[in-house]
Design a protein around this motif. Structure first.
Motif, PDB file in Angstrom:
ATOM      1  N   PHE A 423      82.684  82.434 -13.210  1.00 30.79           N
ATOM      2  CA  PHE A 423      82.564  83.734 -12.551  1.00 30.79           C
ATOM      3  C   PHE A 423      81.125  84.230 -12.593  1.00 30.79           C
ATOM      4  N   VAL A 424      80.758  85.001 -11.557  1.00 26.97           N
ATOM      5  CA  VAL A 424      79.499  85.755 -11.551  1.00 26.97           C
ATOM      6  C   VAL A 424      79.809  87.161 -11.054  1.00 26.97           C
ATOM      7  N   PHE A 425      78.948  88.108 -11.420  1.00 27.01           N
ATOM      8  CA  PHE A 425      79.083  89.475 -10.928  1.00 27.01           C
ATOM      9  C   PHE A 425      78.539  89.562  -9.508  1.00 27.01           C
ATOM     10  N   ALA A 426      79.133  90.441  -8.705  1.00 26.58           N
ATOM     11  CA  ALA A 426      78.654  90.700  -7.350  1.00 26.58           C
ATOM     12  C   ALA A 426      78.525  92.198  -7.148  1.00 26.58           C
ATOM     13  N   LEU A 427      77.485  92.597  -6.425  1.00 21.51           N
ATOM     14  CA  LEU A 427      77.245  94.013  -6.169  1.00 21.51           C
ATOM     15  C   LEU A 427      76.623  94.141  -4.787  1.00 21.51           C
ATOM     16  N   LYS A 428      77.211  95.017  -3.942  1.00 24.94           N
ATOM     17  CA  LYS A 428      76.644  95.246  -2.619  1.00 24.94           C
ATOM     18  C   LYS A 428      75.252  95.857  -2.749  1.00 24.94           C
ATOM     19  N   LYS A 429      74.368  95.455  -1.883  1.00 24.81           N
ATOM     20  CA  LYS A 429      73.004  95.970  -1.942  1.00 24.81           C
ATOM     21  C   LYS A 429      72.946  97.472  -1.689  1.00 24.81           C
ATOM     22  N   THR A 430      73.868  97.962  -0.900  1.00 27.91           N
ATOM     23  CA  THR A 430      73.876  99.402  -0.613  1.00 27.91           C
ATOM     24  C   THR A 430      74.334 100.229  -1.813  1.00 27.91           C
ATOM     25  N   ASP A 431      74.990  99.598  -2.800  1.00 29.20           N
ATOM     26  CA  ASP A 431      75.476 100.320  -3.979  1.00 29.20           C
ATOM     27  C   ASP A 431      74.470 100.338  -5.119  1.00 29.20           C
ATOM     28  N   LEU A 432      73.311  99.704  -4.918  1.00 34.28           N
ATOM     29  CA  LEU A 432      72.312  99.656  -5.987  1.00 34.28           C
ATOM     30  C   LEU A 432      71.083 100.456  -5.593  1.00 34.28           C
ATOM     31  N   GLN A 433      70.766 101.430  -6.415  1.00 29.29           N
ATOM     32  CA  GLN A 433      69.562 102.231  -6.232  1.00 29.29           C
ATOM     33  C   GLN A 433      68.548 101.783  -7.278  1.00 29.29           C
ATOM     34  N   GLY A 434      67.441 101.214  -6.822  1.00 26.62           N
ATOM     35  CA  GLY A 434      66.449 100.736  -7.777  1.00 26.62           C
ATOM     36  C   GLY A 434      66.764  99.328  -8.248  1.00 26.62           C
ATOM     37  N   GLU A 435      66.503  99.064  -9.545  1.00 27.87           N
ATOM     38  CA  GLU A 435      66.697  97.735 -10.103  1.00 27.87           C
ATOM     39  C   GLU A 435      67.983  97.648 -10.906  1.00 27.87           C
ATOM     40  N   LEU A 436      68.423  96.431 -11.145  1.00 28.01           N
ATOM     41  CA  LEU A 436      69.594  96.210 -11.981  1.00 28.01           C
ATOM     42  C   LEU A 436      69.288  96.597 -13.425  1.00 28.01           C
ATOM     43  N   PRO A 437      70.282  97.095 -14.149  1.00 24.03           N
ATOM     44  CA  PRO A 437      70.066  97.424 -15.569  1.00 24.03           C
ATOM     45  C   PRO A 437      69.679  96.179 -16.362  1.00 24.03           C
ATOM     46  N   ARG A 438      69.077  96.368 -17.487  1.00 22.78           N
ATOM     47  CA  ARG A 438      68.687  95.253 -18.338  1.00 22.78           C
ATOM     48  C   ARG A 438      69.931  94.552 -18.891  1.00 22.78           C
ATOM     49  N   GLY A 439      69.796  93.282 -19.136  1.00 23.21           N
ATOM     50  CA  GLY A 439      70.917  92.508 -19.672  1.00 23.21           C
ATOM     51  C   GLY A 439      71.549  91.576 -18.666  1.00 23.21           C
TER      52      GLY A 439
END
Length: 626
Positions: A423-439
């Motif tokens: 498995f990998v995590f998936a996130l729509k680009k429109t749902d992310l403001q800025g950069e991904l959290p650390r980790g």
């Protein structure tokens, strides 16, 4: 003795080749053995690597080996095996100390020049007719044709010797071993079909870009087949039409019944649709073959489980076709109905139903496909398997819990995507403001989303994959026990595969005949066509613009000269005669108001191939335009 020229090296007036140069991907391993006598006896044993079908052929050939090359072309070789004493051009494999020939036989030279295939020498000691007969007797499927096949091949010294070398090569080089009584081994007669040379196949466009029987474009002309077996049979019949009139008439009877009976036509179509994308032949060969050097891995286990799921779908859908054929008046359809109503198929369905779950066909990819394989075997069938599946389920649950935890912690709508590595995590680009959290690590961008992982997710993936592999390997042991029982009645699957292929091809002929208003041909001693239409030209030109042509040729006028100016249609007229003859001998209706044909054992042409039918340009006009 020097070898005749090929079409690639000189004008096509030299020794004719024996099939189309444009053909489907080579898939056969063929062992060839030539006798040293005056009669030029040649034995061939051909193994299809995709479907694991074996053909044994022995024939008496001419000094140019035209019949042998024709058979090789029909079987599309990727590897050609010859005795090491026949060739000095190649090194001897499979054992050290093999003799090296002082010269290369003419037949080997012909095959090297004619085919883009690997020519492998096999030590002469492996070409043994007694060993070949032992292989055939052990491996041939136990069905009604077994006794006749064994009797037919028992006196074929060269074909049996070639079979011995072929099976030895398959085990030592291809890592293939076959279960007893699991292979469809056929004694193929060199006679009984029309020989079509490669120039003719190209000139008549039997295969190619606007193919007469194009496997890649099912919307064109004759190929409206739903199954891979039907498409393969159609191609084989187009390149080598049968010459037995009773067999041709039987096919025409089926096509006529399907055209006249709309309900049967629709029922057969729906039944074939339910078998769409199912390749019986490849499935059967995967059940019958195993690795000579066993490697038990989760990947192989997953493949075998998937194969058994496909088998379950096949045996469930065959009765639908049987129902569609019930009440048929044509003799061939009644024979096919008997073939697919075999009680052994019901036995296979019973064995599969007792072991596998009854869910519908699984997805091809993703988590749903994995889960279908994990839960393919019924619950309570094996206690240890149930425990392994429970462990897998808990590990997957832990991964989804981690996804919810991290999504809530970072206030992000995370989702999970299953890949081959886990498995990998998936996130729509429109749902992310800025950069991904650390980790988060291993960040990759797709079209509309980000994919990434974390150290904790990787750890849980490892646990999940371990449980998955254990589950699949345990399921595979159960599947192999099931396969061992099915192989005892595998002859019923071979019969069903052949029956479905014939129905699919003849339904395709009926479909094409209905679309373009074809008529049933007759077979007499005269070639007579009234208002015949070129089938390819009719397909590309606007309705009403095609000019039909008449043809008449009998014993009193067997040689005719066609003359006319450039762009008058001389080549198209000749191609039309050839195409309609091929269609009629395949068992298909023809585009004409009336058609009477003769049976021919060969079709040879010498035509320019530089015209452009789609643009209505002759060879001369095409040269001027370019």
């Amino acid at each position: 003795m020097s070898r005749g020229w090929t079409a690639q090296s000189c004008p096509a007036t030299a020794r004719p080749q024996t099939t189309a140069s444009s053909r489907h991907e080579a898939s056969y391993v063929i062992a060839v053995l030539e006798g040293r006598g005056v009669s030029r006896e040649v034995g061939l044993a051909a193994l299809d690597k995709d479907t694991r079908r074996v053909s044994l052929i022995q024939l008496a050939d001419s000094p140019t080996y035209i019949k042998t090359l024709h058979q090789l072309h029909l079987h599309s070789p990727s590897i050609i095996l010859v005795p090491d004493t026949f060739s000095s051009l190649i090194d001897t494999p499979m054992a050290s100390g093999g003799k090296k020939a002082s010269s290369t036989s003419v037949l080997v030279q012909c095959m090297i020049e004619e085919f883009d295939a690997t020519v492998d020498p096999v030590m002469r000691k492996y070409w043994n007719d007694d060993a070949g007969l032992a292989f055939v007797n052990q491996l041939i499927v136990d069905d009604d044709e077994r006794p006749a096949t064994l009797v037919a091949v028992s006196s074929r010294y060269y074909a049996l010797s070639a079979a011995s070398a072929l099976f030895k090569y398959a085990e030592s080089k291809l890592n293939l071993r076959f279960a007893a009584s699991s292979l469809l081994i056929q004694h193929a007669q060199a006679e009984g079909s029309m020989m079509i040379d490669p120039e003719t196949a190209r000139n008549l466009e039997l295969v190619g870009s606007i193919s007469f029987a194009c496997l890649g474009k099912p919307s064109l002309l004759l190929n409206h087949t739903y199954t891979a077996m039907g498409a393969r049979l159609l191609r084989a019949n187009v390149l080598a039409p049968i010459t037995e009139q009773s067999s041709i008439e039987a096919c025409l009877d089926v096509v006529e019944e399907l055209i006249q009976n709309g309900n049967r036509f629709d029922n057969v179509k729906n039944a074939l649709k339910s078998l769409h994308n199912m390749d019986f032949n490849k499935l059967i060969c995967s059940l019958a073959a195993s690795e000579a050097r066993e490697t038990s891995t989760a990947k192989l286990a997953a493949a075998r489980v998937a194969q058994m799921l496909s088998l379950r779908n096949i045996v469930k859908n065959i009765p639908v076709l049987a129902k569609a054929l019930t009440g048929s008046r044509s003799r061939l359809l009644r024979i096919i109905l008997d073939m697919i109503s075999d009680k052994r198929l019901s036995r296979i369905e019973q064995l599969v139903s007792e072991t596998l779950n009854e869910e519908e066909a699984s997805a091809k990819r993703g988590l749903n496909a994995v889960n279908a394989r994990v839960y393919a075997v019924k619950a309570n069938y094996n206690r240890l398997l149930d425990v392994a599946r429970e462990t897998y389920k808990e590990n997957v649950g832990d991964i989804f819990a981690l996804n919810r935890e991290l999504g809530g912690q970072h206030d992000l709508p995370l989702s999970l995507v299953y890949q081959d590595t886990g498995f990998v995590f998936a996130l729509k680009k429109t749902d992310l403001q800025g950069e991904l959290p650390r980790g988060f690590v291993n960040v990759t961008a797709q079209r509309n989303r980000w994919l990434f992982s974390s150290i904790e997710l990787k750890k849980r993936n490892v646990c999940m994959k371990d449980a998955l592999d254990e589950t699949l390997i345990m399921s595979d042991k159960i599947i192999q026990e099931l396969i061992a029982e099915i192989i005892n009645v595998i002859g019923a699957l071979y019969k069903a595969s052949e029956a479905v292929a014939i129905v699919d091809m003849l339904w395709s002929f009926a479909h094409a005949s209905i679309l373009r208003d074809y008529v049933r041909p007759e077979f007499t001693g005269t070639l007579a066509i009234k208002a015949g239409r070129h089938p390819v030209l009719e397909n590309v030109q606007a309705a009403g613009t095609l000019v039909p042509n008449d043809v008449y040729c009998c014993e009193a006028s067997s040689f005719q000269i066609v003359q006319g100016p450039n762009m008058s249609g001389k080549s198209i007229y000749l191609r039309q005669i050839g195409l309609l003859t091929v269609m009629a001998m395949c068992g298909c209706f023809v585009p004409a108001e009336y058609g009477s044909f003769r049976l021919h054992d060969a079709l040879l042409t010498r035509l320019s191939n530089d015209d452009d039918i789609e643009k209505s340009l002759s060879t001369f006009a095409n040269e001027m335009a370019s």
